[in-house]
Design a protein around this motif. Sequence first.
Motif, short mmCIF file in Angstrom:
data_model
loop_
_atom_site.label_atom_id
_atom_site.label_comp_id
_atom_site.label_asym_id
_atom_site.label_seq_id
_atom_site.Cartn_x
_atom_site.Cartn_y
_atom_site.Cartn_z
N UNK A 6 60.62 47.71 60.57
CA UNK A 6 59.32 48.24 60.15
C UNK A 6 58.92 49.43 61.01
N UNK A 7 58.19 50.37 60.41
CA UNK A 7 57.71 51.53 61.14
C UNK A 7 56.46 52.07 60.47
N UNK A 8 55.79 53.00 61.13
CA UNK A 8 54.64 53.66 60.55
C UNK A 8 53.30 53.21 61.08
N UNK A 9 53.27 52.20 61.91
CA UNK A 9 52.01 51.74 62.47
C UNK A 9 51.45 52.71 63.48
N UNK A 10 50.23 52.44 63.90
CA UNK A 10 49.57 53.29 64.86
C UNK A 10 48.12 52.91 65.01
N UNK A 11 47.38 53.76 65.70
CA UNK A 11 45.95 53.54 65.92
C UNK A 11 45.15 54.53 65.11
N UNK A 12 44.20 54.02 64.34
CA UNK A 12 43.34 54.86 63.51
C UNK A 12 41.90 54.37 63.59
N UNK A 13 40.98 55.23 63.21
CA UNK A 13 39.58 54.84 63.12
C UNK A 13 39.31 54.17 61.78
N UNK A 14 38.28 53.36 61.73
CA UNK A 14 37.89 52.71 60.49
C UNK A 14 37.72 53.76 59.39
N UNK A 15 38.22 53.43 58.20
CA UNK A 15 38.17 54.35 57.08
C UNK A 15 39.42 55.21 56.95
N UNK A 85 54.03 50.15 52.31
CA UNK A 85 52.67 49.68 52.18
C UNK A 85 51.73 50.82 52.50
N UNK A 86 51.04 51.33 51.49
CA UNK A 86 50.03 52.36 51.67
C UNK A 86 48.70 51.67 51.93
N UNK A 87 48.09 51.96 53.05
CA UNK A 87 46.85 51.32 53.45
C UNK A 87 45.75 52.37 53.54
N UNK A 88 44.70 52.20 52.76
CA UNK A 88 43.56 53.09 52.76
C UNK A 88 42.30 52.33 53.16
N UNK A 89 41.28 53.07 53.52
CA UNK A 89 39.98 52.48 53.89
C UNK A 89 40.15 51.34 54.88
N UNK A 90 40.90 51.60 55.92
CA UNK A 90 41.21 50.57 56.90
C UNK A 90 39.96 50.08 57.62
N UNK A 91 39.97 48.79 57.92
CA UNK A 91 38.88 48.13 58.62
C UNK A 91 39.38 47.54 59.93
#
Length: 120
Positions: A6-15, A85-91
């Motif tokens: 698996x790859x592509x993870x990271x740190x993002x802000x909400x949204x 896995x496309x993830x949008x509007x992350x919480x």
Amino acid sequence: QVQLVESGGGSVQAGGSLTLSCAAFGSIFSINAMGWYRQAPGKQRELVATVTRATVTRGATTNYADSVKGRFTISRDNAKNSVYLQMNSLKPEDTAVYYCNAVGPAPIPWGQGTQVTVSS
């Protein structure tokens, strides 16, 4: 035996958004259903999305946990032997280690997963 990376993870802000990739070394073509799982601190591993193998006469079908429905999109590419896995509007509650694997009775050794951290 199939190996999953698996790859592509990271740190993002909400949204924010992230796209996770799962590269399979060894064919996953014959596996009917693949899925993405996640495990957050203090929680059990949970299945968040599944996708079946598409054929010429039948398209793939997808299912999602209620917690991610409308925000996440799972897909698989047979030519690339990969699952996404496309993830949008992350919480913030999406923070977890994410894993891909088969869904059903045919087990595959777990990969190391990829960390997703969503800050407020």
